[in-house]
Design a protein around this motif. Structure first.
Motif, mmCIF file in Angstrom:
data_model
loop_
_atom_site.group_PDB
_atom_site.id
_atom_site.type_symbol
_atom_site.label_atom_id
_atom_site.label_comp_id
_atom_site.label_asym_id
_atom_site.label_seq_id
_atom_site.Cartn_x
_atom_site.Cartn_y
_atom_site.Cartn_z
ATOM 1 N N ASN A 256 -21.421 32.856 -66.339
ATOM 2 C CA ASN A 256 -20.983 33.761 -67.175
ATOM 3 C C ASN A 256 -22.646 34.369 -67.794
ATOM 4 O OD1 ASN A 256 -20.317 35.699 -68.875
ATOM 5 N ND2 ASN A 256 -19.473 34.223 -70.178
ATOM 6 N N LEU A 257 -23.156 35.323 -67.397
ATOM 7 C CA LEU A 257 -24.413 35.592 -68.110
ATOM 8 C C LEU A 257 -24.003 36.875 -69.222
ATOM 9 C CD1 LEU A 257 -26.426 36.100 -64.798
ATOM 10 C CD2 LEU A 257 -26.570 34.187 -66.694
ATOM 11 N N GLN A 258 -23.110 37.206 -69.635
ATOM 12 C CA GLN A 258 -22.561 38.285 -70.344
ATOM 13 C C GLN A 258 -23.376 38.028 -71.782
ATOM 14 O OE1 GLN A 258 -18.456 38.903 -70.716
ATOM 15 N NE2 GLN A 258 -18.251 39.978 -68.784
ATOM 16 N N MET A 259 -23.362 36.723 -72.246
ATOM 17 C CA MET A 259 -24.071 36.472 -73.486
ATOM 18 C C MET A 259 -25.490 35.962 -73.335
ATOM 19 S SD MET A 259 -21.472 37.056 -75.605
ATOM 20 C CE MET A 259 -22.110 36.593 -77.247
ATOM 21 N N TYR A 260 -25.916 36.087 -72.251
ATOM 22 C CA TYR A 260 -27.361 35.600 -72.176
ATOM 23 C C TYR A 260 -28.224 36.665 -72.274
ATOM 24 C CZ TYR A 260 -31.508 34.570 -69.178
ATOM 25 O OH TYR A 260 -32.833 34.236 -69.197
ATOM 26 N N ARG A 261 -29.275 36.552 -73.006
ATOM 27 C CA ARG A 261 -30.406 37.627 -72.987
ATOM 28 C C ARG A 261 -31.761 36.971 -72.470
ATOM 29 N NH1 ARG A 261 -26.705 40.110 -73.391
ATOM 30 N NH2 ARG A 261 -25.585 41.182 -75.307
ATOM 31 N N PRO A 262 -32.151 37.606 -71.396
ATOM 32 C CA PRO A 262 -33.312 37.337 -70.811
ATOM 33 C C PRO A 262 -34.720 37.626 -71.629
ATOM 34 C CG PRO A 262 -32.661 38.895 -69.606
ATOM 35 C CD PRO A 262 -31.551 38.588 -70.699
ATOM 36 N N LYS A 263 -35.671 36.972 -71.534
ATOM 37 C CA LYS A 263 -36.937 37.656 -72.238
ATOM 38 C C LYS A 263 -37.206 38.749 -71.523
ATOM 39 C CE LYS A 263 -38.897 32.893 -73.290
ATOM 40 N NZ LYS A 263 -39.958 31.965 -73.180
ATOM 41 N N ASP A 264 -37.896 39.752 -72.402
ATOM 42 C CA ASP A 264 -38.214 41.028 -71.921
ATOM 43 C C ASP A 264 -39.221 41.217 -70.670
ATOM 44 O OD1 ASP A 264 -36.648 42.057 -74.043
ATOM 45 O OD2 ASP A 264 -38.451 42.440 -75.387
ATOM 46 N N GLU A 265 -39.895 40.079 -70.722
ATOM 47 C CA GLU A 265 -41.223 39.995 -69.604
ATOM 48 C C GLU A 265 -40.565 39.624 -68.260
ATOM 49 O OE1 GLU A 265 -44.772 40.508 -67.645
ATOM 50 O OE2 GLU A 265 -43.989 40.916 -69.635
ATOM 51 N N LEU A 266 -39.481 38.893 -68.386
ATOM 52 C CA LEU A 266 -38.749 38.258 -67.303
ATOM 53 C C LEU A 266 -37.948 39.565 -66.559
ATOM 54 C CD1 LEU A 266 -37.482 36.440 -64.893
ATOM 55 C CD2 LEU A 266 -35.930 35.636 -66.805
ATOM 56 N N LYS A 267 -36.956 40.065 -67.838
ATOM 57 C CA LYS A 267 -36.509 41.190 -67.053
ATOM 58 C C LYS A 267 -37.091 42.531 -66.536
ATOM 59 C CE LYS A 267 -32.531 44.221 -68.643
ATOM 60 N NZ LYS A 267 -32.968 45.450 -67.955
ATOM 61 N N LYS A 268 -38.412 42.807 -66.972
ATOM 62 C CA LYS A 268 -39.164 43.773 -66.442
ATOM 63 C C LYS A 268 -39.784 43.460 -65.016
ATOM 64 C CE LYS A 268 -41.224 45.454 -71.104
ATOM 65 N NZ LYS A 268 -42.500 45.473 -71.696
ATOM 66 N N ARG A 269 -40.070 42.010 -64.917
ATOM 67 C CA ARG A 269 -40.417 41.505 -63.637
ATOM 68 C C ARG A 269 -39.682 41.527 -62.627
ATOM 69 N NH1 ARG A 269 -44.933 37.932 -63.990
ATOM 70 N NH2 ARG A 269 -44.843 37.518 -61.851
ATOM 71 N N LEU A 270 -38.346 41.437 -63.054
ATOM 72 C CA LEU A 270 -37.064 41.434 -61.897
ATOM 73 C C LEU A 270 -36.850 42.754 -61.470
ATOM 74 C CD1 LEU A 270 -35.218 38.509 -62.964
ATOM 75 C CD2 LEU A 270 -36.386 38.451 -61.013
ATOM 76 N N ASP A 271 -36.915 43.753 -62.681
ATOM 77 C CA ASP A 271 -36.621 45.027 -62.515
ATOM 78 C C ASP A 271 -37.704 45.916 -61.596
ATOM 79 O OD1 ASP A 271 -34.342 44.912 -63.865
ATOM 80 O OD2 ASP A 271 -35.378 45.962 -65.647
ATOM 81 N N SER A 272 -38.711 45.410 -61.698
ATOM 82 C CA SER A 272 -39.917 45.914 -60.791
ATOM 83 C C SER A 272 -39.840 45.367 -59.465
ATOM 84 C CB SER A 272 -41.417 45.257 -61.538
ATOM 85 O OG SER A 272 -42.323 45.791 -60.762
ATOM 86 N N LEU A 273 -39.504 43.942 -59.276
ATOM 87 C CA LEU A 273 -39.354 43.472 -57.892
ATOM 88 C C LEU A 273 -38.079 44.320 -57.124
ATOM 89 C CD1 LEU A 273 -39.508 39.941 -58.453
ATOM 90 C CD2 LEU A 273 -41.301 41.032 -57.283
ATOM 91 N N LYS A 274 -37.070 44.559 -57.836
ATOM 92 C CA LYS A 274 -35.832 45.204 -57.028
ATOM 93 C C LYS A 274 -36.316 46.390 -56.852
ATOM 94 C CE LYS A 274 -32.790 44.094 -60.284
ATOM 95 N NZ LYS A 274 -31.440 43.817 -60.942
ATOM 96 N N ALA A 275 -36.734 47.302 -57.517
ATOM 97 C CA ALA A 275 -37.489 48.571 -57.292
ATOM 98 C C ALA A 275 -38.298 48.774 -56.192
ATOM 99 C CB ALA A 275 -38.154 49.130 -58.523
ATOM 100 N N LYS A 276 -39.147 47.676 -55.716
ATOM 101 C CA LYS A 276 -40.103 47.594 -54.813
ATOM 102 C C LYS A 276 -39.290 47.382 -53.300
ATOM 103 C CE LYS A 276 -44.229 45.579 -56.775
ATOM 104 N NZ LYS A 276 -45.089 44.502 -56.796
ATOM 105 N N GLY A 277 -37.731 46.765 -53.607
ATOM 106 C CA GLY A 277 -37.206 46.453 -52.345
ATOM 107 C C GLY A 277 -36.444 45.139 -52.342
#
Length: 434
Positions: A256-277
């Motif tokens: 369950n990740l509903q209550m988990y809050r990732p660090k902003d930098e990690l979220k940005k990195r992963l969002d960027s990776l998914k945007a690339k492909g």
């Protein structure tokens, strides 16, 4: 379980700051007592070490388990009974003291401990309550992999109990005396929504008598069925549930990740990776060296994967090779500091390549296609047949030329020959079948 009293007052702090207090008690006349404590055999052995390191006067005095269990208030045990575990194993320590190797002793002990199949449905017969409480005593596994599988078995147990009772409250008490991973272990079980509370052992007699039922998880990992069955099935067997009657479709992991809050930098990195492909997590190392790809071979595989998977960005949460400096290789090891950090990163991957670690158990919870690399040197470990994972076996070609019982790495030859035969093309071919 082990039931005991403390010869002196002492406090023990767990890794998450929880304080466990032990109060001095002389020979008690009343066994329904908040100063009589219950823990697992493993935790008791750790506790004895803690006491002895503080001073000679600090001792844990064992109390006859049967006398306490026969209290009218004492909860009923569910699953395979662990009655008199301490007395059985303690007597065997003397009986087989001529065996100098702990492994031999443990194998002998497991023969004497109860492993007989039981039926939880029969154990629940006659209980007319609508609301029940259940205490689970001890660690359900040692590694993250084992605990994730135990959580799945617990969820199936909870579902079975909910079919019979209106409300079911499950509390887990983990080994804590010298458990340096207590915070991690606690986070894994607390992550499950059906678990009410996760606490630390020991638990006192008055407290356990507040529960309707208990499960004693002490020493389960030493039982023969734990070696012979996948971990989910082994825990179902322990709980008194016929694992053969549980459909494979119900044996899925949940994180369950509903209550988990990732660090902003990690979220940005992963969002960027998914945007690339597309992304693939490459996880070549395990805490167990026999399961890990040798570093030089892992680096070579990584470079080959980058060459042959041009549509993917390759991600790692491990320090593989600091010399690789390419846009298509991303090292997220600085962001993977906890169980939930790692789970969050996995949940954002397109596919995964891993050795036999918790990675593929976590990936199954998020339906991430995974290629798992096993070695046949870990013959005792039964792989889990998840629909989201496919396996490659690497043959262990090492030969030990030592004439002694102890291992000597200098006398082990052809240790990496099997790994040298592992080809990136075979891994990619399996990846493409998803």
């Amino acid at each position: 379980m082990v039931i005991f009293r403390a010869a002196e007052n002492i406090n023990i702090k767990t890794t998450d700051g929880t304080l466990i207090k032990y109060s001095k008690l002389k020979n008690p006349s009343n066994l329904f007592n908040e100063n009589i404590y219950i823990t697992t055999l493993e935790d008791f052995q750790d506790l004895e070490n803690v006491f002895s390191s503080v001073g000679k006067k600090y001792k844990a005095k064992v109390i006859d388990e049967a006398k306490v269990r026969y209290l009218s208030q004492f909860p009923k045990e569910l699953g395979i009974s662990n009655l008199n575990e301490y007395s059985i194993t303690h007597n065997l320590d003397f009986k087989y003291k001529q065996f100098s190797f702990a492994g031999i002793k443990e194998e002998i002990k497991s023969l004497y401990l109860n492993e007989k199949k039981t039926d939880i449905n029969k154990q629940l017969e006659g209980c007319l309550k609508q609301d029940i409480t259940l205490a689970v005593l001890g660690n359900l596994g040692l590694t993250i992999s084992e605990m994730i599988c135990a959580c799945t078995a617990l969820r199936i147990l909870h579902k079975k109990l909910k079919a019979k009772f209106k409300n079911v409250k499950i509390d887990i008490y983990l080994n804590a005396s010298e458990n340096k991973y207590f915070s991690r272990d606690k986070s894994i079980f607390a992550n499950q929504t059906f678990i009410n509370k996760v606490g630390a052992l020991s638990i006192d007699v008055k407290k356990i008598c507040e529960y309707d039922f208990f499960i004693d998880a002490s020493s389960v990992i030493k039982r023969s069925y734990y070696e012979q069955l996948p971990h989910i099935d082994a825990w179902l067997h322990k709980f008194g549930i016929d694992y053969k009657n549980i459909p494979k479709t119900e044996k899925y992991n949940i994180i369950n990740l509903q209550m988990y809050r990732p660090k902003d930098e990690l979220k940005k990195r992963l969002d960027s990776l998914k945007a690339k492909g597309k992304t693939v997590l490459f996880h070549p190392f395990s805490a167990n060296i026999t399961k890990s790809i040798p570093k030089e071979i892992a680096i070579s595989l990584l470079k080959e994967l980058m060459l042959k998977l041009p549509d993917y960005t390759i991600v790692s949460t491990l320090k593989i090779d600091s010399k690789i400096d390419e846009d298509r290789y991303i090292d997220l090891s600085n962001f993977s500091k906890s169980f939930l950090d790692f789970a969050y990163i996995i949940s954002n991957m397109t596919k995964i390549i891993t050795v036999n670690t918790a990675t593929y158990h976590i990936a199954e919870a998020f339906f991430i296609p995974t290629v798992v690399i096993f070695t046949n040197s870990n013959k005792k470990e039964v792989p889990h047949n998840y629909e989201t994972s496919k396996t490659i076996y690497v043959e262990d070609k090492s030969k030990n030329y030592s004439h002694f019982i102890f291992e000597n790495d200098a006398l082990i030859f052809h240790k990496f020959d099997g790994w040298n035969n592992l080809k990136a093309s075979k891994i990619i071919k399996l990846l493409e079948t998803f």
